[in-house]
Design an enzyme around this catalytic site. Sequence first.
Site, PDB file in Angstrom:
ATOM      1  N   ASN A   1     -23.343   4.663  64.461  1.00 26.30           N
ATOM      2  CA  ASN A   1     -22.680   5.186  63.256  1.00 26.30           C
ATOM      3  C   ASN A   1     -23.639   6.186  62.624  1.00 26.30           C
ATOM      4  OD1 ASN A   1     -21.460   5.687  60.825  1.00 26.30           O
ATOM      5  ND2 ASN A   1     -21.808   3.634  59.976  1.00 26.30           N
ATOM      6  N   TRP A   2     -23.342   7.462  62.823  1.00 30.46           N
ATOM      7  CA  TRP A   2     -24.267   8.498  62.333  1.00 30.46           C
ATOM      8  C   TRP A   2     -24.069   8.822  60.856  1.00 30.46           C
ATOM      9  CZ3 TRP A   2     -24.115  12.406  67.048  1.00 30.46           C
ATOM     10  CH2 TRP A   2     -24.895  11.862  68.073  1.00 30.46           C
ATOM     11  N   LYS A   3     -23.063   8.210  60.248  1.00 34.30           N
ATOM     12  CA  LYS A   3     -22.805   8.450  58.818  1.00 34.30           C
ATOM     13  C   LYS A   3     -22.794   9.961  58.539  1.00 34.30           C
ATOM     14  CE  LYS A   3     -24.788   3.960  57.984  1.00 34.30           C
ATOM     15  NZ  LYS A   3     -25.375   3.011  57.067  1.00 34.30           N
TER      16      LYS A   3
ATOM     17  N   HIS B   1     -15.835   0.330  56.482  1.00 28.36           N
ATOM     18  CA  HIS B   1     -17.287   0.228  56.361  1.00 28.36           C
ATOM     19  C   HIS B   1     -17.654  -0.016  54.897  1.00 28.36           C
ATOM     20  CE1 HIS B   1     -21.508   1.360  56.264  1.00 28.36           C
ATOM     21  NE2 HIS B   1     -21.520   1.119  57.562  1.00 28.36           N
TER      22      HIS B   1
ATOM     23  N   GLU C   1     -19.744   1.215  53.017  1.00 31.65           N
ATOM     24  CA  GLU C   1     -19.926   2.439  52.218  1.00 31.65           C
ATOM     25  C   GLU C   1     -18.575   3.020  51.790  1.00 31.65           C
ATOM     26  OE1 GLU C   1     -22.572   4.406  54.975  1.00 31.65           O
ATOM     27  OE2 GLU C   1     -24.056   2.842  54.587  1.00 31.65           O
TER      28      GLU C   1
ATOM     29  N   GLU D   1     -21.152  -7.009  59.121  1.00 27.88           N
ATOM     30  CA  GLU D   1     -22.290  -6.291  58.567  1.00 27.88           C
ATOM     31  C   GLU D   1     -22.572  -6.791  57.150  1.00 27.88           C
ATOM     32  OE1 GLU D   1     -22.835  -2.175  60.498  1.00 27.88           O
ATOM     33  OE2 GLU D   1     -21.341  -1.948  58.918  1.00 27.88           O
TER      34      GLU D   1
ATOM     35  N   GLY E   1     -29.036  -0.499  56.107  1.00 32.94           N
ATOM     36  CA  GLY E   1     -29.911   0.585  55.672  1.00 32.94           C
ATOM     37  C   GLY E   1     -31.091   0.142  54.832  1.00 32.94           C
TER      38      GLY E   1
ATOM     39  N   SER F   1     -29.373  -2.777  59.816  1.00 32.02           N
ATOM     40  CA  SER F   1     -30.791  -2.565  60.130  1.00 32.02           C
ATOM     41  C   SER F   1     -31.174  -3.034  61.530  1.00 32.02           C
ATOM     42  CB  SER F   1     -31.687  -3.241  59.089  1.00 32.02           C
ATOM     43  OG  SER F   1     -31.478  -2.670  57.810  1.00 32.02           O
TER      44      SER F   1
ATOM     45  N   GLY G   1     -26.767   2.077  62.547  1.00 40.41           N
ATOM     46  CA  GLY G   1     -26.888   3.294  61.761  1.00 40.41           C
ATOM     47  C   GLY G   1     -28.210   3.982  62.039  1.00 40.41           C
ATOM     48  N   GLY G   2     -29.190   3.719  61.193  1.00 42.48           N
ATOM     49  CA  GLY G   2     -30.476   4.423  61.249  1.00 42.48           C
ATOM     50  C   GLY G   2     -31.090   4.514  62.641  1.00 42.48           C
TER      51      GLY G   2
HETATM   52  P1  PGA Z   1     -28.075   0.596  59.538  1.00 51.84           P
HETATM   53  O1  PGA Z   1     -26.517   0.924  59.328  1.00 51.84           O
HETATM   54  O2  PGA Z   1     -28.263   0.246  60.984  1.00 51.84           O
HETATM   55  O3  PGA Z   1     -28.786   1.850  59.151  1.00 51.84           O
HETATM   56  O4  PGA Z   1     -28.395  -0.557  58.643  1.00 51.84           O
HETATM   57  C1  PGA Z   1     -25.538   0.125  59.937  1.00 51.84           C
HETATM   58  C2  PGA Z   1     -24.169   0.537  59.464  1.00 51.84           C
HETATM   59  O5  PGA Z   1     -24.036   0.952  58.306  1.00 51.84           O
HETATM   60  O6  PGA Z   1     -23.178   0.471  60.226  1.00 51.84           O
END
Ligand code: PGA
Length: 262
Positions: free
Chosen positions: A10-12, A100, A102, A167, A173, A212, A233-234
């Site tokens: 997930n590159w956001k 998600h 966010e 999640e 994050g 994370s 994500g990250g």
């Molecule tokens: P993260 O993000 O790995 O940076 O915690 C995961 C996500 O939001 O799907």
Amino acid sequence: VPRRPLLIANWKMYKTVPESTAFARELARRLDEWTGWDELLDVVLCPTAPALWSLHRVLARTGVGVGAQDGVPGTEGAMTGALSMYLVREAGAAWCLVGHSERRRLFGETDAVIGAKVAAAQAAGLCPVLCVGETAEERSAGATDAVVRRQLDVLGDEPGSLVVAYEPVWAIGTGLTADPEEVGRVAALVRTSLTGRWGTAGGAVRVLYGGSVSAATLGGFLAQPSVDGALVGGASLRLDEFWRLARIAAEAAPSANPPSGA
Ligand code: PGA
């Protein structure tokens, strides 16, 4: 039927189109040299919407999937600024993240909106990845299980094609590592909820962990019987690190560890 590990990036709101394309080209080049990887795991990249078509073009021959991060129900219409599930599919996506945290927090998406998006994604021929998970406050109030069950309640009468990602919001994050056994417990609760709803068809739905995830922690999550992969994500933004995650996920594949005597 064993569930094949699934690794989703997930590159956001990161990476320009050229940066996204360069990542995909290099990933494709490395996968060309890894014979049989696609029998061990599924890999999906979710770039920003402007990069969908380009990634689709670069990755189509490789077997790496492309996913959107969001989409609204419907096909086309007078909806300035919106992007429908139909249009992201036509731009090359076969998957779509839905709900998600966010989106829930920054864009006010409710369970009702998210339920409509899951159904719309399936109607458009996309595999929705429904994201669920509790906030820190909900966790300390002991409400984790109730929150996750409520968020799963948006699902309909048929599983269709579907992935669920657990999640915990406080782990996204933040670098805060969720306890693998606790993740395994909640993933098992998700599984029980899906099989309760749909019987054996619910048992085929893959349940991912996200929050994370790194090369240091992925193995511990995949060792949980109810965890079938990860939403990252990250750690998915740099190819070397994402590559390490793919190797670790492949080692967790059922077919990579045939029972002795098989
Ligand atoms: P993260 O993000 O790995 O940076 O915690 C995961 C996500 O939001 O799907």
